[in-house]
Scaffold this active site. Structure first.
Site, mmCIF file in Angstrom:
data_model
loop_
_atom_site.group_PDB
_atom_site.id
_atom_site.type_symbol
_atom_site.label_atom_id
_atom_site.label_comp_id
_atom_site.label_asym_id
_atom_site.label_seq_id
_atom_site.Cartn_x
_atom_site.Cartn_y
_atom_site.Cartn_z
ATOM 1 N N LYS A 135 3.703 30.212 63.812
ATOM 2 C CA LYS A 135 4.319 31.627 64.443
ATOM 3 C C LYS A 135 5.295 31.254 65.478
ATOM 4 C CE LYS A 135 3.035 35.562 67.125
ATOM 5 N NZ LYS A 135 2.099 36.763 67.537
ATOM 6 N N HIS A 285 10.245 29.645 18.320
ATOM 7 C CA HIS A 285 10.413 30.893 19.271
ATOM 8 C C HIS A 285 9.016 31.788 19.383
ATOM 9 C CE1 HIS A 285 14.747 30.163 19.459
ATOM 10 N NE2 HIS A 285 14.829 30.458 18.165
#
Length: 522
Positions: A135, A285
């Site tokens: 922070k 595919h």
């Protein structure tokens, strides 16, 4: 300049401490980290000496103190913060080096007499310090990964401090680390609750679904298309088969190589487990263009390839058993595959394949393990479901026609229906003697899927089975199956026109089975 070092994983921490000390930094540390630094002859102040408070509650409370968190959180550009620091004798901390107890691995590995051991691995002080320092990254550098030690130390040695850009990058990594840590803990608690009261059996889907994955060091050339960037990520706690690949030959793996290889590997092992035979799957595919089960890998491969040789070019070949010399003879004479994957290769096989197919990726991998949940992204969120599986055994299927299928026809029907579950919907699969001779995938209507399968089979499925992944809404689908020459049709049933469809099967002299279980795949 001051650094606080408090680590579970002490990899590289002593060289880092030495480098910081040589650069004139003051070091503070705790527990085993402090001992390791001191034993290396590096000056270090113990946290207990800094705070004036010893570790208590079995070390559950050690760094939770204003002199630690004040030093991490103080905004030194704020006059009131500086006044508080002076009033409470708090010195600023410029660098925090911390990593956490290994809860994100398997807590069971660290337990001592049940869940209490896992509870003890819930780090409190570490995440609190990491979040505090991150922070306040305007003033504090937070390092949670030993891989970042060299970069941080290099900046300290060159400039006397860690740059603002690096502090910001490290802060992002720090918050990602604590988020993943909390995710692992939450998942463990859900599992514990389910074990206690059976909740998981009733609802396997959590109220909050966390997705956390870490990027793998695998360089993918691009995504589905060259203009799309791509990367591979491993979900926290997962141990996927592709994490244990040995690549014996060929080009680097691509995005689609991995996607299709996963489909092929799952299908080959599912068919092998279901039939007790050797299975071969050829994927193009994401859909099988060939699949077969047989007594040997050579037979399985040859039959799977024969299903659709044109589509097999550039596909993915997966075999459920090690590839032997007989199989290689078939493979080198067939169309080139982009990827071959098997649990092993007999002596000389890799060399023989490499000589004929130098670009083909030859992969050795362990059997796949199922994911606990299946996740698919949609815009702004995720669709989450239980993973695909087959529930209704063939023994529970109903014969709904006058004609009863033979044992051989039932075996073909079971394989055909199983394959349907792995083919994009709408799907129709034609099988004869353990070989998928016709696969119609991904059509918007079932009749055209059947027509494609029939054309590809070219009468080779005559006397075999036709499977549909969902019910036939009209009798014309059964007519398409009859044109292929099959003897038995297997489908879930459940249409308002089931009676009409069954009557058509009787009229055409076919057997028909209802499984009661749909297998859509999208």
């Amino acid at each position: 300049m001051r650094a606080l070092l408090s680590t579970y994983d002490k990899t590289g921490v002593v060289p880092l401490a030495r480098g910081l000390a040589d650069a004139g930094w003051e070091l503070t540390s705790s527990g085993g980290t402090a001992r390791a630094i001191a034993e290396a002859g590096i000056p270090v102040t113990d946290v207990a000496d800094l705070t004036g408070a010893p570790a208590i509650l079995g070390h559950r409370v050690m760094t939770l103190h204003p002199k630690v968190h004040g030093g991490l959180l103080a905004d030194r550009d704020d006059a009131s913060h500086r006044a508080d620091m002076e009033a409470h004798d708090i010195e600023g901390i410029d660098l925090l080096v911390s990593n956490l107890y290994p809860f994100g691995s398997d807590p069971a590995d660290f337990t001592h007499g049940g869940s209490s051991g896992a509870i003890d691995l819930i780090d409190i002080g570490g995440p609190a310090m990491i979040r505090a320092g991150a922070k306040n990254h305007a003033h504090v550098a937070v390092v949670v990964d030993p891989a970042d030690y060299d970069e941080v130390l290099a900046e300290v040695q060159a400039d006397g401090a860690v740059s603002a850009a690096t502090r910001r990058r490290l802060a992002a990594k720090a918050f990602a680390t604590t988020a993943a840590y909390d995710t692992a803990i939450a998942a463990w608690f859900r599992a514990e609750v389910a074990d206690d009261d059976g909740t998981a059996a009733e609802d396997p889907l959590p109220e909050v679904f966390e997705v956390r994955a870490e990027r793998e060091p695998v360089a993918l050339r691009y995504g589905e298309n060259p203009h799309q960037q791509a990367a591979l990520y491993r979900t926290d706690g997962a141990d996927p088969w592709w994490g244990h690949i040995t690549q014996h030959s060929g080009l680097a793996l691509s995005y689609l190589n991995l996607y299709d290889a996963d489909a092929a590997w799952l299908l080959a092992h599912d068919l092998a487990q279901a039939t007790g035979q050797v299975a071969c799957a050829i994927i193009k595919h994401a859909n099988p263009c060939g699949a077969a089960v047989a007594a040997t890998p050579a037979e399985a491969y040859a039959s799977a390839f024969a299903c659709d040789p044109r589509s097999a070019f550039g596909g993915i070949v997966a075999l459920s058993v090690p590839i032997d010399a007989d199989t290689v003879e078939h493979m080198v004479g067939a169309a080139q595959a982009d990827v071959v994957i098997a649990p092993g290769y007999a002596d000389g096989v890799v060399d023989a394949l490499r000589a004929k197919r130098k670009n083909t990726r030859l992969l050795e991998a362990p059997a796949p393990t199922p994911d606990p949940l299946h996740v698919r992204p949609v815009s702004g969120g995720y669709l989450v479901q239980e993973p695909h599986r087959f529930v209704a055994p063939a023994s529970s299927w109903r014969v709904v026609t006058e004609r009863i299928p033979t044992e051989a026809e039932l075996a073909d029907a079971a394989l055909a229906f199983r394959l349907c579950g792995w083919v994009t919907s709408n799907s129709i699969v034609l099988v004869k003697d353990g070989v998928a001779w016709g696969i119609g995938a991904g059509q918007q209507n079932r009749v055209e899927a059947g027509q494609i399968a029939t054309a590809k089979a070219d009468r080779r499925a005559a006397g075999g089975a036709c499977a549909s992944d969902a019910f036939y809404p009209f009798p014309d689908g059964v007519e398409a199956a009859a044109e292929a020459g099959v003897a038995v049709v297997v489908q879930p049933g459940g249409s308002v026109r089931d009676d009409e469809v069954t009557a058509k099967a009787d009229e055409l002299g076919l057997s028909m089975l209802f499984t009661g279980e749909r297998h859509f795949l999208h």
